[in-house]
Structure formats: structure tokens, C-alpha cells
Enzyme design. Structure first.
Site, PDB file in Angstrom:
ATOM      1  N   SER A 121      22.847   8.666   2.791  1.00 30.58           N
ATOM      2  CA  SER A 121      23.619   9.595   1.974  1.00 30.58           C
ATOM      3  C   SER A 121      23.389  11.041   2.389  1.00 30.58           C
ATOM      4  CB  SER A 121      23.246   9.417   0.497  1.00 30.58           C
ATOM      5  OG  SER A 121      21.841   9.489   0.336  1.00 30.58           O
ATOM      6  N   HIS A 142      29.172   5.646   4.569  1.00 27.12           N
ATOM      7  CA  HIS A 142      28.446   5.944   3.332  1.00 27.12           C
ATOM      8  C   HIS A 142      29.245   5.504   2.098  1.00 27.12           C
ATOM      9  CE1 HIS A 142      26.968   9.085   0.245  1.00 27.12           C
ATOM     10  NE2 HIS A 142      26.251   7.978   0.156  1.00 27.12           N
ATOM     11  N   GLU A 154      32.574   7.615   2.664  1.00 30.39           N
ATOM     12  CA  GLU A 154      32.543   8.716   3.633  1.00 30.39           C
ATOM     13  C   GLU A 154      32.255   8.143   5.022  1.00 30.39           C
ATOM     14  OE1 GLU A 154      30.901  12.722   1.490  1.00 30.39           O
ATOM     15  OE2 GLU A 154      29.395  11.180   1.835  1.00 30.39           O
ATOM     16  N   ASN A 192      27.482  14.532  -1.568  1.00 29.57           N
ATOM     17  CA  ASN A 192      26.152  14.943  -2.000  1.00 29.57           C
ATOM     18  C   ASN A 192      25.853  16.412  -1.729  1.00 29.57           C
ATOM     19  OD1 ASN A 192      25.312  12.563  -3.254  1.00 29.57           O
ATOM     20  ND2 ASN A 192      24.830  11.618  -1.298  1.00 29.57           N
TER      21      ASN A 192
END
Length: 293
Positions: A121, A142, A154, A192
Site C-alpha cells: 500500500s 494494490h 491501484e 493512501n
């Protein structure tokens, strides 16, 4: 299903690995989960079965589909069983040294043409790829947690990732009925990079006494229309994971705005990691979660 990928290997029988196994098998792929202990694999398979059973109860899947999905999933504690995989997705803990060690064990048993992906991540895809024997066939895929529910994936290329690898990964993710967003290989990618500093700021707001746990989460749910408050979300993600992503951002971008809140550090040092450990910003040991501050 993808035209080029048929067998999917998953490294790690935790929440993310089992979620990826679930959606891959439901889409028709043969899936093999590898973990260090058979107990973890059995526990993971039981979780997948429970989640599939819930879909049957809710009318989103027939019992025949549930049985067929489960029949496509196997698991073992022998790394050699990943050999037939066309794509191996590593979903181990968010620790670069652990991931590097895994690649050194897995790459020798993989087919030369097989693709290797990481579900990291936040870590550098380029740097992780350099620890493998197939940087051109390595990239970040991800998934979001919980995988069966969340629609986004992602895709992140490293500097060496070739176009065929990216195309195959994109086709694979599309076959799972997920939406792809493409992120460049910078610390924490897109989701993130935006989400964790917000959570960190919520923890600073608590640390500085601006509001209580309940006040902060209620404010963001009702004032910003978030489905879950940031502190509740932090507990769901795991405070150790939140801290490691903030450290990756702080180290990788060298900007003081990414400094992890000292209160987050203190909670992790106490072993209060959130929902998975029974305590975080909420105490989960009773009938109803209770704020710890």
C-alpha cells in the site's frame, strides 16, 4: 477471465490475501494460497467460506456458485506449489525486508514467464522489483480492504515494468469487475497519500485535545459525509499499518507534514493496534466499541 492468466498464486493467508483469493476464484481463476503455516491457511479458507456463505444468504450468489468458487481455491505451506502460477500476488505484511525475503524464495520456483505483483500500500515498486529476477514482469496491484467489497484497484508500474505486464494486470483486474486507477511509483501512491495524512491529522486533533474520539468521528461522518470516522477507520486498517505508511511518506518525501503523530506511535508501542488486537482508539472487548480517550 484474462486471456493469458489462468492460475493465480497468492502469498499470505491474511485478510488481504484471502480477499484477493475470494474475488479471483469467483471470477473463474484457479487460486493457490501459500503461507508459512497450515493453520493460517485453514483459518483463511474458513473466512473465505464464511464470506461466500453470506453472499448466498443475501441472494448475491447461488450455493452452486459458492461451491464452485471454493473448489477453485487450494492452499499449502509449500512454496513449490506456486510453480504453476501465471501470476503470483504477494500480500504479506507491509515490511520491505519481509517482502524481499519472500521474493528470494518464490522467484526460483516460478515459471520464467510468470508475472509477480505486490499488494503493497506504500512501498516503492521499483525498489521491490530490483529484489526479484523479473523486474520487467513485476508491478504493484494494490487492492483495497475489504477486497470483495471495495471496487478500486491501484495499478503501479516500477521503472522497469514492461507494457505487456501492465496490460495483463489491467485485464486481470478488469475481469474481477474492479475499477483501475493508475498511480505513479511515489510513496503511498494515490489513495493512501491522501487518506493517511487525513487520519494522522485526526489523531493530532485528538492528541491536542481539540475533540474526543467520539466528537472527531461524529464530526467527520456528519460534517464531511464520510461513511466511517477517521479514528474508526484507523482501527479498521490497523494502527501499525497506519504508522508504517506515515513513516514511508515521511522518509520518502522528507516533508514535516507527514510526521506521524506521537499518539499514534504510543498506541502502536502499547500493542493497541485497533480492531485486530481488541483495542485502539476504541475498545472492542465488550458488546459495543467504546472510545479509549
Amino acid at each position: 477471465m484474462s486471456a493469458v492468466l489462468k492460475n493465480i498464486g497468492i502469498i499470505g493467508a491474511g485478510q488481504m490475501g484471502c480477499g484477493i483469493a475470494h474475488v479471483s476464484a469467483a471470477a473463474g481463476y484457479r487460486v493457490h494460497i501459500y503461507d508459512l503455516s497450515q493453520d493460517r491457511i485453514e483459518s483463511g479458507l474458513a473466512t473465505i467460506n464464511g464470506n461466500l456463505a453470506r453472499l448466498v444468504t443475501n441472494g448475491k450468489m447461488t450455493d452452486e456458485e459458492r461451491k464452485a468458487t471454493l473448489s477453485r481455491i487450494s492452499g499449502s505451506a509449500d512454496v513449490n506449489d506456486l510453480a504453476p502460477s501465471d501470476l503470483v500476488i504477494e500480500a504479506a505484511t507491509e515490511d520491505e525486508s519481509v517482502k524481499r525475503k519472500i521474493y528470494s524464495q518464490v522467484c526460483p520456483v516460478m515459471k520464467p514467464e510468470a508475472l509477480l505483483a505486490t499488494n503493497t500500500s506504500s512501498l516503492s515498486i521499483t525498489r521491490l522489483a530490483a529484489a526479484t529476477d523479473r523486474a520487467e514482469r513485476f508491478m504493484g496491484i494494490h487492492f483495497m480492504n475489504p477486497v470483495p467489497v471495495m471496487k478500486l484497484v491501484e495499478l503501479v508500474r516500477g521503472i522497469a515494468t514492461d507494457e505487456k505486464t501492465f496490460t495483463a494486470a489491467k485485464e486481470f483486474v478488469g475481469s474481477l469487475e474492479k475499477t483501475v486507477t493508475v498511480a505513479e511509483d511515489f510513496p503511498a501512491f494515490i489513495v493512501n497519500r491522501i487518506l493517511l495524512p487525513m487520519i494522522n491529522e485526526a489523531i493530532y486533533t485528538l492528541y491536542e485535545g481539540v475533540g474526543t474520539v467520539d466528537a472527531i468521528d461524529t464530526a467527520m461522518k456528519l460534517g464531511a459525509n464520510h461513511p466511517m470516522g477517521p479514528l474508526q477507520l484507523a482501527d479498521f486498517i490497523g494502527l501499525d499499518t497506519c504508522l508504517s505508511i506515515m513513516q514511508v511518506l515521511h522518509d520518502g518525501l522528507a516533508d514535516s507534514k507527514y510526521r506521524p503523530c506521537p499518539l499514534l506511535v504510543k498506541y502502536v508501542e502499547a500493542g493497541w493496534l485497533g480492531r485486530k488486537s481488541g483495542r485502539g482508539f476504541y475498545d472492542y472487548r465488550g458488546e459495543v466499541p467504546v472510545p479509549t480517550r
